[in-house]
Design an enzyme around this catalytic site. Structure first.
Site, PDB file in Angstrom:
ATOM      1  N   ARG A  52       0.635  -1.017  -0.048  1.00 19.99           N
ATOM      2  CA  ARG A  52      -0.090   0.163   0.266  1.00 19.99           C
ATOM      3  C   ARG A  52       1.051   1.158  -0.074  1.00 19.99           C
ATOM      4  NH1 ARG A  52      -3.181  -1.756   5.190  1.00 19.99           N
ATOM      5  NH2 ARG A  52      -4.291  -4.111   4.488  1.00 19.99           N
ATOM      6  N   ASP A  54       1.261   5.371   0.960  1.00 16.77           N
ATOM      7  CA  ASP A  54      -0.598   6.282   1.500  1.00 16.77           C
ATOM      8  C   ASP A  54      -0.797   7.483   0.552  1.00 16.77           C
ATOM      9  OD1 ASP A  54       0.043   4.814   4.184  1.00 16.77           O
ATOM     10  OD2 ASP A  54       1.693   6.202   4.363  1.00 16.77           O
ATOM     11  N   TYR A 112      12.323   2.892  -3.100  1.00 15.30           N
ATOM     12  CA  TYR A 112      11.376   4.128  -3.541  1.00 15.30           C
ATOM     13  C   TYR A 112      12.888   4.838  -3.314  1.00 15.30           C
ATOM     14  CZ  TYR A 112       7.692   1.780  -0.720  1.00 15.30           C
ATOM     15  OH  TYR A 112       6.693   0.887  -0.583  1.00 15.30           O
ATOM     16  N   ARG A 201       9.647   7.795   5.179  1.00 12.43           N
ATOM     17  CA  ARG A 201       9.570   8.847   5.112  1.00 12.43           C
ATOM     18  C   ARG A 201      10.298   9.635   6.444  1.00 12.43           C
ATOM     19  NH1 ARG A 201       3.152   9.109   4.800  1.00 12.43           N
ATOM     20  NH2 ARG A 201       3.689  11.598   5.377  1.00 12.43           N
TER      21      ARG A 201
END
Length: 248
Positions: A52, A54, A112, A201
């Site tokens: 998933r 966000d 990422y 993050r």
């Protein structure tokens, strides 16, 4: 007999409430399933993703799979789905795979990317696609610190509340940072065997604090030991995060 399809999907997450389907909210999973169900003449199609993302997070190459009730050539499936998708979602590749393939459980590693705009003021044309850090940075310190991420570590300090996975040990295979002079951005990339909720993050926020002199350059080593989310503190904005690649 059903046919299993694997699609590689790119999306602009700015106007989505994340990937996972939610009632009365616009999600990537929701628009994909709506398009596929329409192609299947109303027969409900369920999508499974590599993971998933966000609200506000983007994907350059998210991977999904689904079972379809009849055979359609892979390139025809790609064209059909793209015809029905909104302009902020694009199927980049389509293939028919073995029935044992699973978009989530067969993942070996992921990459990422995170973009940080260093401009003094928020750029209106980049605000949905970068994080923003207008403070002084020593990029050399960040380049030293990021090396401490390589290898297997307990990332408990870098997992946001709300995650359901108990085992917080992950392996980072590569972690890099480069300054893009033309765009005045720092571009981070992380490749690992898995990432916890908000982990990338939080790592970026910690690296920026190191670059700003607010943390010791090797503070990651301490944070691995204390296993305390509160000591890692910040979380970089969702807008700068991109799922870049999924490896199987």
């Amino acid at each position: 007999m059903t046919i299993r399809y694997k699609l590689t999907v790119a999306y602009d997450g700015a106007k989505f409430h994340g990937f996972q389907k939610q009632k009365h909210l616009r999600t990537v999973e929701g628009v994909l399933e709506k398009a596929l169900t329409k192609i299947a003449n109303g027969e409900e199609i369920k999508v499974f993703a590599s993971g998933r993302t966000d609200a506000g997070v983007h994907a350059l190459a998210q991977v999904i799979h689904f079972d379809y009730p009849r055979f359609i050539p892979a390139d025809s499936m790609l064209r059909a789905v793209n015809t029905l998708l909104p302009l902020d979602v694009l199927v980049k590749d389509s293939e028919i795979v073995d029935e044992n393939f699973h978009a989530r459980f067969n993942v070996k590693k992921k990459t990422y990317m995170y973009r940080v705009d260093l401009g003094h003021y928020t750029d209106p044309f980049k605000r949905f696609y970068t994080g923003h850090y207008p403070y002084p940075l020593d990029v050399d310190k960040i380049k030293i610190a990021i090396k401490d991420l390589i290898g297997e570590h307990d990332f408990t300090s870098f997992a946001a509340a709300g995650g359901v996975i108990e085992n917080k040990v992950r392996t980072i295979y590569s972690a890099t940072v480069e300054y893009n002079k033309e765009n005045n951005e720092l571009v981070f990339e992380f490749t690992g065997n898995g990432f916890l909720y908000n982990m990338v993050r939080i790592l970026v926020a910690t690296l920026l604090e190191i670059g700003n002199g607010r943390r010791d350059v090797h503070d990651f080593l301490r944070l691995y030991e204390v296993k305390d989310r509160q000591q890692a503190r910040g979380t970089a904005q969702a807008s700068g995060l991109y799922l870049k690649q999924v490896f199987y």
